[in-house]
Design an enzyme around this catalytic site. Structure first.
Site, PDB file in Angstrom:
ATOM      1  N   GLU A   8       1.019  -0.745  -0.082  1.00 19.98           N
ATOM      2  CA  GLU A   8      -0.269   0.140  -0.545  1.00 19.98           C
ATOM      3  C   GLU A   8       1.044   1.278   0.045  1.00 19.98           C
ATOM      4  O   GLU A   8       0.595   2.295   0.721  1.00 19.98           O
ATOM      5  CB  GLU A   8      -1.436  -0.071   0.909  1.00 19.98           C
ATOM      6  N   GLU A  58      -6.163 -10.342  -1.458  1.00 16.06           N
ATOM      7  CA  GLU A  58      -7.017 -10.589  -0.219  1.00 16.06           C
ATOM      8  C   GLU A  58      -8.363  -9.936  -0.303  1.00 16.06           C
ATOM      9  O   GLU A  58      -8.789  -9.491  -0.240  1.00 16.06           O
ATOM     10  CB  GLU A  58      -6.735  -8.771   0.745  1.00 16.06           C
TER      11      GLU A  58
HETATM   12  O1  9MR Z   1      -7.236  -8.356   8.410  1.00 12.23           O
HETATM   13  C1  9MR Z   1      -6.782  -7.308   9.207  1.00 12.23           C
HETATM   14  C2  9MR Z   1      -7.055  -6.700  10.198  1.00 12.23           C
HETATM   15  O2  9MR Z   1      -7.096  -7.743  11.061  1.00 12.23           O
HETATM   16  C3  9MR Z   1      -5.374  -5.676  11.343  1.00 12.23           C
HETATM   17  O3  9MR Z   1      -6.355  -5.254  12.205  1.00 12.23           O
HETATM   18  C4  9MR Z   1      -6.015  -4.807   9.237  1.00 12.23           C
HETATM   19  C5  9MR Z   1      -4.881  -3.780   9.972  1.00 12.23           C
HETATM   20  O4  9MR Z   1      -4.602  -2.907  10.180  1.00 12.23           O
HETATM   21  O5  9MR Z   1      -5.956  -5.146   8.747  1.00 12.23           O
HETATM   22  C6  9MR Z   1      -5.613  -6.385   8.256  1.00 12.23           C
HETATM   23  O6  9MR Z   1      -5.158  -6.825   6.985  1.00 12.23           O
HETATM   24  C7  9MR Z   1      -4.859  -5.984   5.670  1.00 12.23           C
HETATM   25  C8  9MR Z   1      -3.757  -6.013   5.321  1.00 12.23           C
HETATM   26  O7  9MR Z   1      -3.223  -6.512   6.031  1.00 12.23           O
HETATM   27  C9  9MR Z   1      -3.785  -5.165   4.328  1.00 12.23           C
HETATM   28  N1  9MR Z   1      -4.413  -4.341   2.971  1.00 12.23           N
HETATM   29  C10 9MR Z   1      -5.872  -4.573   3.927  1.00 12.23           C
HETATM   30  C11 9MR Z   1      -6.121  -5.527   5.412  1.00 12.23           C
HETATM   31  C12 9MR Z   1      -7.708  -4.942   5.811  1.00 12.23           C
HETATM   32  O8  9MR Z   1      -7.410  -4.404   6.643  1.00 12.23           O
END
Ligand code: 9MR
Length: 376
Positions: free
Chosen positions: A169, A274
């Site tokens: 990102e 994802e």
């Molecule tokens: O699913 C993840 C969630 O449990 C965390 O709290 C969060 C923190 O920012 O990150 C989520 O996963 C993310 C991923 O690492 C990167 N792309 C977006 C995902 C959804 O937020």
């Protein structure tokens, strides 16, 4: 030869003939007779099918979830446990206890194990960017920290974690680089440096740039440009992760299609990393009810979700030659981050398995796409 083995040989012969016949009709042979009941078998020869796992699933606490993962998927991504704050919480302190469990879980069944993620602006502790007085560190110091982190984490799982989301990102919606501390302290070469460090730590690992909403033209153009520049400079980037946090009406099939084509055209592998589909209203929409389905999804929405999944998988199938893996962000609906974002405590239905781990109509729709696909 016993009559039992003769019967068996006879049965196998019939299956083979059927497979040849169906193969000629350009339907994938695995669909012979009994349709395959698992995602990983259904898409064999097309792409890997993965899921992001939480700690409960790979530590043995959620046995039903773990069993579903082993049955359905052949690739895994850690939802959180390999992020900087989990694995490297304090200067000089690495904690691999849960990450080791994650990797061991995947190794047991020979799954393709993904690492997520090395460089991100979220879930990275503030100390990474600061000196002991709280001031921003120099470029050299931050580069040294980045190198140490990547060498240590990638090095630990060398040859075992087969693909890494190296940078996550890094782009704004308009395609320019996000002004994170990585960019402002190190400068634009931080991405190239991260890929170099990762490659040095495990030359055989696949290395990806991962981002969301790359289906939107301005951001997509920024990402294409980024990948082009990295490739031209000889930076070892092997793939691009299209996160795939989708909605019912975004991206369109055409946007999805052209995005995959555009990245594949640069000579990199494309991964859907994802995948989920949000069926709930966004709070900024004029929705008066923010949590409309607390007790179950109405049949009409269930059906629409299944159609939407079929639409997306039809696109993925069409480009199977360029797609290495399709990974869902979660296993069953109850596990999804979308129950807590952008509004906490809602009941969302973004995946293929319901809260009781039962396959939803969307699962059947996706399996239907696989059964219709041409043989490879
Ligand atoms: O699913 C993840 C969630 O449990 C965390 O709290 C969060 C923190 O920012 O990150 C989520 O996963 C993310 C991923 O690492 C990167 N792309 C977006 C995902 C959804 O937020």
């Amino acid at each position: 030869m016993s009559s039992r083995s003769r019967n068996w040989l006879h049965a196998m012969g019939a299956v083979l003939l059927a497979a040849v016949a169906i193969g000629c009709a350009r339907v994938r042979p695995v669909a012979v007779g009994r349709a395959p009941r698992t995602l990983r078998t259904a898409f064999e020869g097309a792409f890997l099918v993965g899921a992001a796992l939480n700690v409960a699933q790979f530590s043995g606490r959620d046995t039903a979830g773990a069993a579903l993962v082993r049955a359905q998927f052949n690739a895994i991504t850690p939802e959180n446990v390999l992020k900087w704050q989990s694995v490297h919480p304090r200067p000089g302190v690495y904690d691999f206890a849960t990450a080791d469990q994650y990797v061991a879980f995947g190794e047991r069944d020979g799954m393709f194990i993904v690492g997520h993620t090395l460089v991100w602006h979220q879930q990275t502790p503030r100390w990474v960017f600061q000196d002991s007085s709280g001031n921003p560190v120099s470029r050299d110091t931050l580069l040294a920290r980045l190198r140490d982190h990547i060498e240590t984490v990638v090095g630990r799982y060398r040859g075992r974690i087969r693909g890494w989301d190296v940078v996550n990102e890094a782009l704004n919606d308009d395609g320019t680089l996000r002004p994170t501390p990585w960019l402002t302290i190190i400068g634009v070469d931080y991405l190239a440096q991260a890929f170099r460090f990762a490659h040095a730590a495990d030359p055989a690992a696949e290395l990806y740039y991962n981002d969301y909403a790359l289906e939107n033209a301005p951001k997509r153009n920024g990402a294409l440009d980024l990948v082009r520049r990295l490739r031209a400079a000889g930076i070892p980037i092997t793939g691009v992760g299209l996160q795939g946090h989708n909605r019912m009406d975004w991206p369109t099939a055409a946007q999805q299609d052209s995005t995959i084509v555009a990245f594949a055209g640069l000579g990199v592998r494309v991964m859907i990393t994802e995948l989920d589909i949000d069926v709930l209203p966004r709070p900024n929409q004029s929705a008066t009810v923010l949590n409309p389905y607390p007790n179950g999804l109405p049949d009409s929405v269930q059906h629409a979700l299944a159609q939407r999944y079929a639409e997306l998988f039809t696109v993925y199938e069409r480009h199977a030659a360029d797609i290495g893996r399709v990974t869902f962000w979660g296993v069953a609906d109850g596990d999804s981050w979308l129950n807590h974002w952008p509004v906490r405590g809602r009941t969302n239905y973004p995946l293929l398995f319901d809260r009781q781990h039962r396959p939803k109509p969307a699962f059947e729709a996706v399996m239907g796409v696989a059964a219709q696909a041409p043989a490879r």
